[in-house]
Design an enzyme around this catalytic site. Structure first.
Site, short mmCIF file in Angstrom:
data_model
loop_
_atom_site.label_atom_id
_atom_site.label_comp_id
_atom_site.label_asym_id
_atom_site.label_seq_id
_atom_site.Cartn_x
_atom_site.Cartn_y
_atom_site.Cartn_z
CD GLU A 124 -13.82 2.48 -12.75
OE1 GLU A 124 -14.92 2.84 -14.08
OE2 GLU A 124 -13.36 1.99 -12.43
CD GLU A 225 -14.70 1.54 -8.00
OE1 GLU A 225 -15.10 0.68 -8.72
OE2 GLU A 225 -15.01 3.21 -8.56
#
Length: 291
Positions: A124, A225
């Site tokens: 991320e 995720e």
């Protein structure tokens, strides 16, 4: 005409067999809920719990390599239990990045690559704005070259980020460098109601796949995720609860495990808020997990 992804799925099933076409597992942090670093025994317990759950999970995603001596402690436990790992290498701070790479080198030199599914360079980073796609692409290629030098050129190297980062045109250089693209998507954080969560999940995943197949056709998108919290605060009309986490698992997880390499968020995080863990402090399931 079959889409590229469907064709890829058919090839995967043909190669691995329907029951084992995709890796499926959970995200596992390197720290205990107390904040202490996990020992080899702690990792062994995690892997044993995963394998005892309905679905018999034998894979996990780790965020780091050197932090908390992650690989030094986790890999021996993974090898002993027959578990396989998607390993993370943090990219921020050059000294940290080098330490992460060295920890991965040592793990491969000591244990080979039978335990290693793939490597995610960063997590991320694009979403947070901590780097740019060109810099990240250079680091992805750097890790590829490192693994090639270790005789592990067959290990795929990619990056994990939010779906909103992947659909941003300025990040295409990172997609081009990836062997796989790790997709993070949380309808909860988008303020979706549980009734609309499956639709929101599917729409976000398809947006990532569409961009990846345009920028670098044939590159697989992994679900790295997703999850729904059992407790914590509301996010718009998204409400954390065990029944909602159960509903999200039954609709999304059970679909995802048959659709792509999938790493659920998360196994245990009872001290966090919101808490996404599927087991409690005693490693007992918080809701029904069979698919």
């Amino acid at each position: 005409m079959l889409s590229l992804f469907i064709l890829q799925s058919i090839l995967a099933i043909a190669s691995f067999g329907r029951a084992s076409a995709f890796w499926k597992g959970f995200n596992l942090p390197a720290q205990l809920p107390s904040g202490a670093c996990k020992t080899q025994q702690d990792w062994a317990r995690d892997f044993a719990v995963l394998q005892s759950l309905p679905g018999h999970f034998t894979s996990a995603r780790l965020y780091a390599s050197s932090d908390c001596n992650t690989l030094a402690e986790a890999v021996p436990a993974a090898v002993a239990s027959g578990s396989t790992l998607l390993v993370g290498v943090w990219t921020e701070n050059s000294a940290h990045y080098e330490a992460e790479k060295q920890a991965l080198v040592q793990a491969v030199q000591q244990h080979g690559t039978g335990w290693l599914i793939a490597v995610s360079v960063g997590s991320e980073d694009l979403y947070r704005g901590d780097t740019d796609a060109v810099t990240l692409a250079g680091q992805i290629n750097d890790v590829k070259n490192m693994l090639h030098g270790l005789g592990a050129a067959n290990i795929e190297v990619g990056h994990v980020d939010t779906w909103t980062a992947w659909v941003d045109p300025k990040n295409e250089a990172a997609i081009k460098a990836c062997d796989f693209v790790g997709h993070d998507g949380y309808p909860y954080f988008e303020g979706s109601s549980i009734d609309q969560a499956l639709t929101a999940y599917r729409q976000a995943l398809q947006k990532t796949r569409d961009v990846v197949n345009r920028v670098k056709p044939g590159t697989w998108v992994w679900i790295t995720e997703t999850g729904w919290p059992v407790s914590g605060g509301n996010f718009g009309v998204a409400v954390p609860s065990k029944p909602n986490a159960q509903a999200y698992w039954s609709s999304v997880a059970c679909e995802a495990f048959q659709d792509a390499h999938t790493f659920w968020y998360t196994l245990q995080d009872y001290s966090s808020s919101p808490s996404f863990g599927v087991v409690d402090a005693n490693f007992q399931p918080l809701f029904n997990l069979p698919c």
